[in-house]
Design a protein around this motif. Structure first.
Motif, PDB file in Angstrom:
ATOM      1  N   GLU A  53       0.922  -1.186   0.005  1.00  0.00           N
ATOM      2  CA  GLU A  53       0.022   0.092   0.013  1.00  0.00           C
ATOM      3  C   GLU A  53       0.814   1.315   0.281  1.00  0.00           C
ATOM      4  N   ASN A  54       0.588   2.237  -0.608  1.00  0.00           N
ATOM      5  CA  ASN A  54       1.177   3.469  -0.553  1.00  0.00           C
ATOM      6  C   ASN A  54       2.429   3.395  -1.228  1.00  0.00           C
ATOM      7  N   VAL A  55       2.168   2.930  -2.666  1.00  0.00           N
ATOM      8  CA  VAL A  55       3.648   2.811  -3.488  1.00  0.00           C
ATOM      9  C   VAL A  55       4.003   4.074  -3.887  1.00  0.00           C
ATOM     10  N   GLN A  56       5.257   4.841  -3.601  1.00  0.00           N
ATOM     11  CA  GLN A  56       5.464   6.085  -3.979  1.00  0.00           C
ATOM     12  C   GLN A  56       6.894   5.698  -4.830  1.00  0.00           C
ATOM     13  N   VAL A  57       7.099   6.577  -5.810  1.00  0.00           N
ATOM     14  CA  VAL A  57       8.225   6.602  -6.738  1.00  0.00           C
ATOM     15  C   VAL A  57       8.823   8.188  -6.567  1.00  0.00           C
ATOM     16  N   ASN A  58      10.207   8.061  -6.408  1.00  0.00           N
ATOM     17  CA  ASN A  58      10.904   9.406  -6.292  1.00  0.00           C
ATOM     18  C   ASN A  58      11.689   9.262  -7.444  1.00  0.00           C
ATOM     19  N   TRP A  59      11.498  10.165  -8.479  1.00  0.00           N
ATOM     20  CA  TRP A  59      12.461  10.154  -9.738  1.00  0.00           C
ATOM     21  C   TRP A  59      13.412  11.132  -9.734  1.00  0.00           C
ATOM     22  N   THR A  60      14.674  10.622 -10.405  1.00  0.00           N
ATOM     23  CA  THR A  60      15.865  11.231 -10.581  1.00  0.00           C
ATOM     24  C   THR A  60      16.074  11.569 -12.103  1.00  0.00           C
ATOM     25  N   ASP A  61      16.774  12.678 -12.424  1.00  0.00           N
ATOM     26  CA  ASP A  61      16.973  12.959 -13.735  1.00  0.00           C
ATOM     27  C   ASP A  61      18.318  13.406 -13.814  1.00  0.00           C
ATOM     28  N   GLU A  62      19.396  12.381 -14.510  1.00  0.00           N
ATOM     29  CA  GLU A  62      20.825  12.913 -14.517  1.00  0.00           C
ATOM     30  C   GLU A  62      21.065  14.135 -15.229  1.00  0.00           C
ATOM     31  N   VAL A  63      20.247  14.472 -16.270  1.00  0.00           N
ATOM     32  CA  VAL A  63      20.744  15.854 -17.012  1.00  0.00           C
ATOM     33  C   VAL A  63      20.378  16.887 -16.050  1.00  0.00           C
ATOM     34  N   LEU A  64      19.263  16.887 -15.262  1.00  0.00           N
ATOM     35  CA  LEU A  64      18.922  18.030 -14.252  1.00  0.00           C
ATOM     36  C   LEU A  64      19.942  17.957 -13.269  1.00  0.00           C
ATOM     37  N   THR A  65      20.718  16.728 -12.584  1.00  0.00           N
ATOM     38  CA  THR A  65      21.366  16.753 -11.751  1.00  0.00           C
ATOM     39  C   THR A  65      22.888  17.584 -12.186  1.00  0.00           C
ATOM     40  N   ARG A  66      23.173  17.221 -13.589  1.00  0.00           N
ATOM     41  CA  ARG A  66      24.486  17.726 -14.206  1.00  0.00           C
ATOM     42  C   ARG A  66      24.199  19.083 -14.327  1.00  0.00           C
ATOM     43  N   LYS A  67      23.025  19.839 -14.521  1.00  0.00           N
ATOM     44  CA  LYS A  67      22.665  21.194 -14.656  1.00  0.00           C
ATOM     45  C   LYS A  67      22.787  21.773 -13.444  1.00  0.00           C
ATOM     46  N   ARG A  68      22.442  21.341 -12.381  1.00  0.00           N
ATOM     47  CA  ARG A  68      22.655  21.949 -11.033  1.00  0.00           C
ATOM     48  C   ARG A  68      24.056  21.942 -10.812  1.00  0.00           C
ATOM     49  N   TYR A  69      24.981  21.142 -11.017  1.00  0.00           N
ATOM     50  CA  TYR A  69      26.578  21.325 -10.786  1.00  0.00           C
ATOM     51  C   TYR A  69      27.124  22.455 -11.593  1.00  0.00           C
ATOM     52  N   ASP A  70      26.396  22.298 -12.917  1.00  0.00           N
ATOM     53  CA  ASP A  70      26.884  23.292 -13.744  1.00  0.00           C
ATOM     54  C   ASP A  70      26.697  24.985 -13.291  1.00  0.00           C
ATOM     55  N   TYR A  71      25.281  25.042 -12.789  1.00  0.00           N
ATOM     56  CA  TYR A  71      24.829  26.603 -12.698  1.00  0.00           C
ATOM     57  C   TYR A  71      24.679  26.907 -11.254  1.00  0.00           C
ATOM     58  N   GLU A  72      24.654  25.885 -10.309  1.00  0.00           N
ATOM     59  CA  GLU A  72      24.159  26.265  -9.011  1.00  0.00           C
ATOM     60  C   GLU A  72      25.510  26.615  -8.153  1.00  0.00           C
ATOM     61  N   PRO A  73      25.467  27.741  -7.212  1.00  0.00           N
ATOM     62  CA  PRO A  73      26.347  28.066  -6.374  1.00  0.00           C
ATOM     63  C   PRO A  73      26.573  26.780  -5.233  1.00  0.00           C
ATOM     64  N   LEU A  74      27.532  26.776  -4.713  1.00  0.00           N
ATOM     65  CA  LEU A  74      27.872  25.705  -3.690  1.00  0.00           C
ATOM     66  C   LEU A  74      26.853  25.821  -2.619  1.00  0.00           C
ATOM     67  N   SER A  75      26.341  26.883  -2.091  1.00  0.00           N
ATOM     68  CA  SER A  75      25.494  27.170  -1.011  1.00  0.00           C
ATOM     69  C   SER A  75      24.502  26.381  -1.286  1.00  0.00           C
ATOM     70  N   VAL A  76      23.871  26.540  -2.677  1.00  0.00           N
ATOM     71  CA  VAL A  76      22.611  25.829  -2.909  1.00  0.00           C
ATOM     72  C   VAL A  76      22.874  24.193  -2.945  1.00  0.00           C
ATOM     73  N   LEU A  77      23.954  23.803  -3.603  1.00  0.00           N
ATOM     74  CA  LEU A  77      24.210  22.370  -3.672  1.00  0.00           C
ATOM     75  C   LEU A  77      24.467  21.746  -2.167  1.00  0.00           C
ATOM     76  N   GLU A  78      24.845  22.675  -1.273  1.00  0.00           N
ATOM     77  CA  GLU A  78      25.129  21.955   0.095  1.00  0.00           C
ATOM     78  C   GLU A  78      23.690  21.865   1.026  1.00  0.00           C
ATOM     79  N   ASN A  79      22.850  22.680   0.441  1.00  0.00           N
ATOM     80  CA  ASN A  79      21.562  22.901   1.194  1.00  0.00           C
ATOM     81  C   ASN A  79      20.595  21.629   0.989  1.00  0.00           C
TER      82      ASN A  79
END
Length: 413
Positions: A53-79
Motif C-alpha cells: 500500500e502507498n507505493v511511491q516513486v522518487n524520480w531522478t534525472d541525471e541531466v538535471l543533476t548535471r545542470k545543477r552542478y553546472d549552474y548552482e552555487p555551492l551554497s545551494v548544492l550544500e543545502n
C-alpha cells in the motif's frame, strides 16, 4: 535483445518478492532514474499484487543533476531541504520498505570541481545520517537493483551504438541476476544457501585476523571480537527476510578499523558519484590511510578520504570468488553494485553495525570502542584477482586458507 514484457515482469516479480520482499499492507518507496520508468511500472504492478500500500516513486534525472552542478552555487548544492529529509524519514519511521534502482552515468560529473562534489556529497550524507541508520542496521527491508541506461551501457561496451549497448546490457543483467532461469526465485534461494554455508563457516571460525596477498594486495586485517559475517539474504528488524543487493556474490564483515596494515591497489575502477578513480594505491598503518596515489581521479580520491575522520579507515571486508558470474562476463561495469560482486573488495568509511554482535543497539561511540568504524561515507573498491590468496589467522597463530588463487578454499562450496 530488447526485453519482452514477460522478461520485465519476471525481473520485477523477483525484485519485489526476493529483493525488497514487500509485505501486505506495507508502504514502498522506489528511488529511480527516469530512464527506468518502463521497469518501474512493472515494479509498481508487482508491488500492488504483493499487497503493498502507498507505493511511491522518487524520480531522478541525471541531466538535471548535471545542470545543477553546472549552474548552482555551492551554497545551494550544500543545502538539503528539510522536506527531502522528512519524506525519507517519515517513510522508514512508519516501517516502509525502500527499493533503489542504481544505474549511474559513470562520467556524469566529469569536469566538475572535485571539491564542490565532495562538499555537496558530505552535506547530503550528513542530512540523511538518521535515515541511513535504518538501512545499515536492517531496521527495514531494502534492496538495490540495476537496469540499463544509455550512458551507462555505452560506457561499458565502449561504443556509440546506443541501442545495441543497452540490449547487450539487458542480456548481461538478466543472466547475472538469474532472471534467465526457469524459476529465478528458487535459483536465488539456492544461491543464498551457498552464501549462508560460507557465512556460517566463517562465523564459527571467529578468526583473529585475515592476511591478503597478491600482486595488488599485501594486507593484514584485524577482526573485532564477536564479529559477524553476513551474505546473501538478510533479515529486517520485523523478522522479514530480504536480499539487499541483487546481484550479490559476497560474504562480508567489519574489520577492527584500528588494525589494518599494508598496501592495496585497485583491480577495477571506482565510480564515485559521477567521477572515476582508477590506478590507485592506498597504504594503511594502524588502520589509517597514511599514503595514497592515483593515476586517474586523484583529487576526487583526496576529497573522498577527507570526508570525515572515519573516511580514512576501513568499514567492510568482503570476499567474492573470481569465478562469480559478474567476473566471468569479463566486463567492467563502472557500477559498484556489479563490480563489487566480481571481486573481493574493501570499503572505506562506515561499517554495518550488524557486523558485530549486538551492534545494531550501540551508538557511534560504543561501536568505535569495539573497533567498528563510523563515517558519513561507505565506498567499496575492488582488490580481488585470480591470484589473490586470503588466509584466516586463528588466535593461536595458525593460518588456514579461505580464498586460494581467487577461489573458495572452504569445503562444501
Amino acid at each position: 535483445m530488447v526485453p519482452t514484457k514477460e522478461q520485465l515482469t519476471k525481473y520485477a516479480n523477483l525484485t519485489i518478492k526476493m529483493g525488497v520482499n514487500v509485505q501486505k499492507g506495507q508502504a514502498l518507496l522506489i528511488n529511480a532514474p527516469i530512464e527506468a520508468r518502463q521497469f518501474v511500472h512493472h515494479l509498481v504492478d508487482e508491488a500492488y499484487e504483493a499487497g503493498a500500500e502507498n507505493v511511491q516513486v522518487n524520480w531522478t534525472d541525471e541531466v538535471l543533476t548535471r545542470k545543477r552542478y553546472d549552474y548552482e552555487p555551492l551554497s545551494v548544492l550544500e543545502n538539503v531541504p528539510d522536506w527531502a529529509v522528512e519524506r525519507q524519514m517519515t517513510h522508514v519511521e512508519n516501517g516502509g520498505a525502500v527499493l533503489n534502482i542504481h544505474a549511474p552515468n559513470p562520467d556524469l560529473l566529469e569536469g566538475i570541481d572535485a571539491e564542490v562534489v565532495a562538499k555537496a556529497n558530505k552535506a547530503r550524507s550528513a542530512a540523511m545520517k538518521d535515515y541511513k541508520k535504518y538501512i545499515i542496521n536492517d531496521k527495514i527491508q531494502w534492496s538495490i537493483v540495476s537496469v540499463p541506461t544509455d550512458k551507462w551501457a555505452k560506457k561499458i561496451f565502449d561504443t556509440d551504438n546506443e541501442q545495441k549497448a543497452v540490449e547487450d546490457l539487458w542480456k548481461q543483467i538478466f543472466q547475472i541476476v538469474r532472471v534467465d532461469q526457469d524459476d529465478p526465485i528458487q535459483a536465488w534461494k539456492d544461491h543464498n544457501e551457498t552464501l549462508f554455508h560460507i557465512r556460517d563457516y566463517l562465523n564459527d571460525k571467529q578468526y583473529d585476523s585475515l592476511e591478503y596477498s597478491s600482486d595488488f594486495v599485501d594486507l593484514t586485517v584485524k577482526l573485532p571480537e564477536n564479529h559477524v559475517w553476513a551474505g546473501g539474504g538478510a533479515v529486517a528488524e520485523t523478522g522479514t527476510s530480504f536480499n539487499p543487493n541483487m546481484p550479490t556474490e559476497e560474504v562480508f564483515t567489519a574489520p577492527d578499523y584500528r588494525g589494518v596494515n599494508g598496501t592495496v591497489k585497485n583491480t577495477k575502477p571506482l565510480n564515485y558519484n559521477g567521477n572515476l578513480i582508477d590506478d590507485f594505491k592506498l597504504t594503511f598503518k594502524d588502520g589509517e590511510v597514511v599514503e595514497f596515489e592515483a593515476g586517474q581521479g586523484g583529487e576526487t580520491l583526496k576529497h573522498l578520504l577527507d570526508s570525515d575522520e572515519g573516511a580514512k579507515y576501513l568499514g567492510e571486508i568482503a570476499l567474492v570468488p573470481h569465478s562469480s558470474p559478474i567476473s566471468q562476463s569479463n566486463l567492467v561495469f563502472f557500477n559498484t553494485l556489479y563490480d563489487e560482486n566480481a571481486s573481493c573488495h574493501l570499503a572505506l568509511g562506515s561499517a554495518y553495525p550488524t557486523n558485530v554482535e549486538g551492534g545494531e543497539k550501540l551508538d557511534d561511540n560504543q561501536l568505535k570502542e569495539k573497533g567498528i568504524n563510523t563515517s558519513l561515507i561507505h565506498e567499496d573498491f575492488m582488490v580481488g584477482s585470480a591470484e589473490l590468496n586470503v588466509y584466516g589467522v586463528t588466535k593461536d597463530g595458525e593460518k588456514e586458507p579461505i580464498i586460494k588463487e581467487g577461489e573458495w578454499a572452504i569445503k562444501g562450496v
